[in-house]
Design a protein around this motif. Sequence first.
Motif, PDB file in Angstrom:
ATOM      1  N   THR A  86      -8.982  -2.900  11.687  1.00 61.17           N
ATOM      2  CA  THR A  86      -7.643  -3.482  11.635  1.00 61.17           C
ATOM      3  C   THR A  86      -6.589  -2.387  11.674  1.00 61.17           C
ATOM      4  OG1 THR A  86      -8.416  -5.413  10.415  1.00 61.17           O
ATOM      5  CG2 THR A  86      -6.076  -4.894  10.234  1.00 61.17           C
ATOM      6  N   GLU A  87      -6.799  -1.334  10.929  1.00 65.22           N
ATOM      7  CA  GLU A  87      -5.834  -0.230  10.923  1.00 65.22           C
ATOM      8  C   GLU A  87      -5.751   0.443  12.292  1.00 65.22           C
ATOM      9  OE1 GLU A  87      -5.560   2.353   7.502  1.00 65.22           O
ATOM     10  OE2 GLU A  87      -6.796   0.943   6.356  1.00 65.22           O
ATOM     11  N   VAL A  88      -6.842   0.435  13.014  1.00 68.74           N
ATOM     12  CA  VAL A  88      -6.857   1.057  14.336  1.00 68.74           C
ATOM     13  C   VAL A  88      -6.164   0.172  15.372  1.00 68.74           C
ATOM     14  CG1 VAL A  88      -8.366   1.775  16.244  1.00 68.74           C
ATOM     15  CG2 VAL A  88      -8.927   2.421  13.886  1.00 68.74           C
ATOM     16  N   ALA A  89      -6.409  -1.128  15.347  1.00 69.87           N
ATOM     17  CA  ALA A  89      -5.983  -1.972  16.464  1.00 69.87           C
ATOM     18  C   ALA A  89      -5.018  -3.093  16.119  1.00 69.87           C
ATOM     19  CB  ALA A  89      -7.222  -2.558  17.137  1.00 69.87           C
ATOM     20  N   ALA A  90      -4.530  -3.183  14.899  1.00 70.32           N
ATOM     21  CA  ALA A  90      -3.597  -4.255  14.545  1.00 70.32           C
ATOM     22  C   ALA A  90      -2.452  -4.292  15.554  1.00 70.32           C
ATOM     23  CB  ALA A  90      -3.064  -4.046  13.133  1.00 70.32           C
ATOM     24  N   PRO A  91      -2.058  -5.483  15.989  1.00 69.73           N
ATOM     25  CA  PRO A  91      -1.083  -5.602  17.072  1.00 69.73           C
ATOM     26  C   PRO A  91       0.245  -4.868  16.869  1.00 69.73           C
ATOM     27  CG  PRO A  91      -2.098  -7.713  16.657  1.00 69.73           C
ATOM     28  CD  PRO A  91      -2.571  -6.780  15.573  1.00 69.73           C
ATOM     29  N   VAL A  92       0.811  -4.872  15.706  1.00 70.83           N
ATOM     30  CA  VAL A  92       2.126  -4.266  15.525  1.00 70.83           C
ATOM     31  C   VAL A  92       2.034  -2.846  14.992  1.00 70.83           C
ATOM     32  CG1 VAL A  92       4.341  -4.472  14.335  1.00 70.83           C
ATOM     33  CG2 VAL A  92       3.197  -6.520  15.195  1.00 70.83           C
ATOM     34  N   HIS A  93       1.266  -2.643  13.932  1.00 67.88           N
ATOM     35  CA  HIS A  93       1.248  -1.341  13.270  1.00 67.88           C
ATOM     36  C   HIS A  93      -0.066  -0.585  13.418  1.00 67.88           C
ATOM     37  CE1 HIS A  93       5.119  -2.153  11.545  1.00 67.88           C
ATOM     38  NE2 HIS A  93       4.690  -3.310  11.092  1.00 67.88           N
ATOM     39  N   GLY A  94      -0.950  -1.056  14.278  1.00 70.89           N
ATOM     40  CA  GLY A  94      -2.213  -0.361  14.476  1.00 70.89           C
ATOM     41  C   GLY A  94      -2.025   0.955  15.214  1.00 70.89           C
ATOM     42  N   LEU A  95      -2.927   1.864  14.972  1.00 70.90           N
ATOM     43  CA  LEU A  95      -2.837   3.183  15.601  1.00 70.90           C
ATOM     44  C   LEU A  95      -2.907   3.113  17.123  1.00 70.90           C
ATOM     45  CD1 LEU A  95      -5.151   5.100  13.139  1.00 70.90           C
ATOM     46  CD2 LEU A  95      -2.662   5.238  13.285  1.00 70.90           C
ATOM     47  N   GLU A 109      -6.362  -3.257  26.490  1.00 66.75           N
ATOM     48  CA  GLU A 109      -7.661  -3.937  26.540  1.00 66.75           C
ATOM     49  C   GLU A 109      -8.580  -3.421  25.437  1.00 66.75           C
ATOM     50  OE1 GLU A 109     -10.829  -6.348  27.351  1.00 66.75           O
ATOM     51  OE2 GLU A 109      -8.723  -6.560  27.863  1.00 66.75           O
ATOM     52  N   ALA A 110      -8.560  -2.118  25.196  1.00 63.25           N
ATOM     53  CA  ALA A 110      -9.381  -1.549  24.125  1.00 63.25           C
ATOM     54  C   ALA A 110      -8.981  -2.139  22.772  1.00 63.25           C
ATOM     55  CB  ALA A 110      -9.253  -0.025  24.106  1.00 63.25           C
ATOM     56  N   ALA A 111      -7.692  -2.308  22.543  1.00 64.29           N
ATOM     57  CA  ALA A 111      -7.233  -2.898  21.280  1.00 64.29           C
ATOM     58  C   ALA A 111      -7.761  -4.319  21.145  1.00 64.29           C
ATOM     59  CB  ALA A 111      -5.711  -2.875  21.193  1.00 64.29           C
ATOM     60  N   ARG A 112      -7.753  -5.091  22.242  1.00 62.20           N
ATOM     61  CA  ARG A 112      -8.289  -6.466  22.186  1.00 62.20           C
ATOM     62  C   ARG A 112      -9.779  -6.458  21.855  1.00 62.20           C
ATOM     63  NH1 ARG A 112      -4.376  -7.145  26.184  1.00 62.20           N
ATOM     64  NH2 ARG A 112      -5.765  -6.619  27.890  1.00 62.20           N
ATOM     65  N   VAL A 113     -10.524  -5.549  22.480  1.00 63.14           N
ATOM     66  CA  VAL A 113     -11.966  -5.443  22.219  1.00 63.14           C
ATOM     67  C   VAL A 113     -12.218  -5.072  20.755  1.00 63.14           C
ATOM     68  CG1 VAL A 113     -14.033  -4.068  22.750  1.00 63.14           C
ATOM     69  CG2 VAL A 113     -12.587  -4.935  24.606  1.00 63.14           C
ATOM     70  N   ILE A 114     -11.450  -4.122  20.253  1.00 61.96           N
ATOM     71  CA  ILE A 114     -11.613  -3.691  18.860  1.00 61.96           C
ATOM     72  C   ILE A 114     -11.292  -4.835  17.909  1.00 61.96           C
ATOM     73  CG2 ILE A 114     -10.677  -2.153  17.079  1.00 61.96           C
ATOM     74  CD1 ILE A 114     -10.356  -0.054  19.393  1.00 61.96           C
ATOM     75  N   LEU A 115     -10.246  -5.611  18.205  1.00 52.79           N
ATOM     76  CA  LEU A 115      -9.909  -6.741  17.332  1.00 52.79           C
ATOM     77  C   LEU A 115     -10.979  -7.822  17.363  1.00 52.79           C
ATOM     78  CD1 LEU A 115      -6.057  -6.998  17.867  1.00 52.79           C
ATOM     79  CD2 LEU A 115      -7.283  -6.203  15.822  1.00 52.79           C
ATOM     80  N   ARG A 116     -11.591  -8.052  18.533  1.00 53.56           N
ATOM     81  CA  ARG A 116     -12.706  -9.019  18.582  1.00 53.56           C
ATOM     82  C   ARG A 116     -13.875  -8.510  17.737  1.00 53.56           C
ATOM     83  NH1 ARG A 116     -11.223  -9.595  24.157  1.00 53.56           N
ATOM     84  NH2 ARG A 116     -12.923  -8.246  24.765  1.00 53.56           N
ATOM     85  N   ALA A 117     -14.157  -7.216  17.824  1.00 56.77           N
ATOM     86  CA  ALA A 117     -15.231  -6.644  16.994  1.00 56.77           C
ATOM     87  C   ALA A 117     -14.858  -6.730  15.524  1.00 56.77           C
ATOM     88  CB  ALA A 117     -15.487  -5.189  17.397  1.00 56.77           C
ATOM     89  N   ARG A 118     -13.593  -6.494  15.215  1.00 60.03           N
ATOM     90  CA  ARG A 118     -13.120  -6.609  13.832  1.00 60.03           C
ATOM     91  C   ARG A 118     -13.321  -8.029  13.314  1.00 60.03           C
ATOM     92  NH1 ARG A 118      -7.482  -7.646  12.390  1.00 60.03           N
ATOM     93  NH2 ARG A 118      -7.849  -9.263  13.924  1.00 60.03           N
ATOM     94  N   ASN A 119     -12.955  -9.016  14.136  1.00 62.01           N
ATOM     95  CA  ASN A 119     -13.118 -10.408  13.727  1.00 62.01           C
ATOM     96  C   ASN A 119     -14.588 -10.740  13.484  1.00 62.01           C
ATOM     97  OD1 ASN A 119     -10.375 -10.704  13.958  1.00 62.01           O
ATOM     98  ND2 ASN A 119     -10.461 -11.729  15.945  1.00 62.01           N
ATOM     99  N   HIS A 120     -15.446 -10.208  14.333  1.00 63.75           N
ATOM    100  CA  HIS A 120     -16.887 -10.435  14.150  1.00 63.75           C
ATOM    101  C   HIS A 120     -17.377  -9.770  12.862  1.00 63.75           C
ATOM    102  CE1 HIS A 120     -20.966 -11.336  15.354  1.00 63.75           C
ATOM    103  NE2 HIS A 120     -21.283 -10.103  15.026  1.00 63.75           N
TER     104      HIS A 120
END
Length: 128
Positions: free
Chosen positions: A37-46, A88-99
């Motif tokens: 989440t910290e890496v890929a969060a939509p607004v404040h992610g790295l 796209e990488a952020a979307r992939v990371i968020l899907r992995a985060r959700n999983h």
Amino acid sequence: MLATPDGDRDAAMRYLTQLAERVSAAETSSKVAEVLTEVAAPVHGLLPLTREVIVRAWISASDLHGAAPGDEPEPLARLGSTANSMSEAARVILRARNHAARPAQPPATAPAPTPAAGRAQSPVSRRR
């Protein structure tokens, strides 16, 4: 060499190191999800914040070179595609985060055998 006031660069490096250590030491998938989440969060992610830097660099460099959109030199044009790849990488990371954030499902267990007359095989073992 990047130079920033007040050791901001060092603080950023420490933060990234801490994230790597946290995810390496994670004992639950929810702890992994927290780091993702910290890496890929939509607004404040790295990653989205880094993407913003790349987009702004692409726009600035294109403007400084007087290039019209679509007419940038190849290295500058690649910044645009890199920004898209980062999205796209952020979307992939968020899907992995959700999983990873989902509670782990216990493994399916076989039902306890029921007493059977004689030595007949169960329907499951007969199909094998």
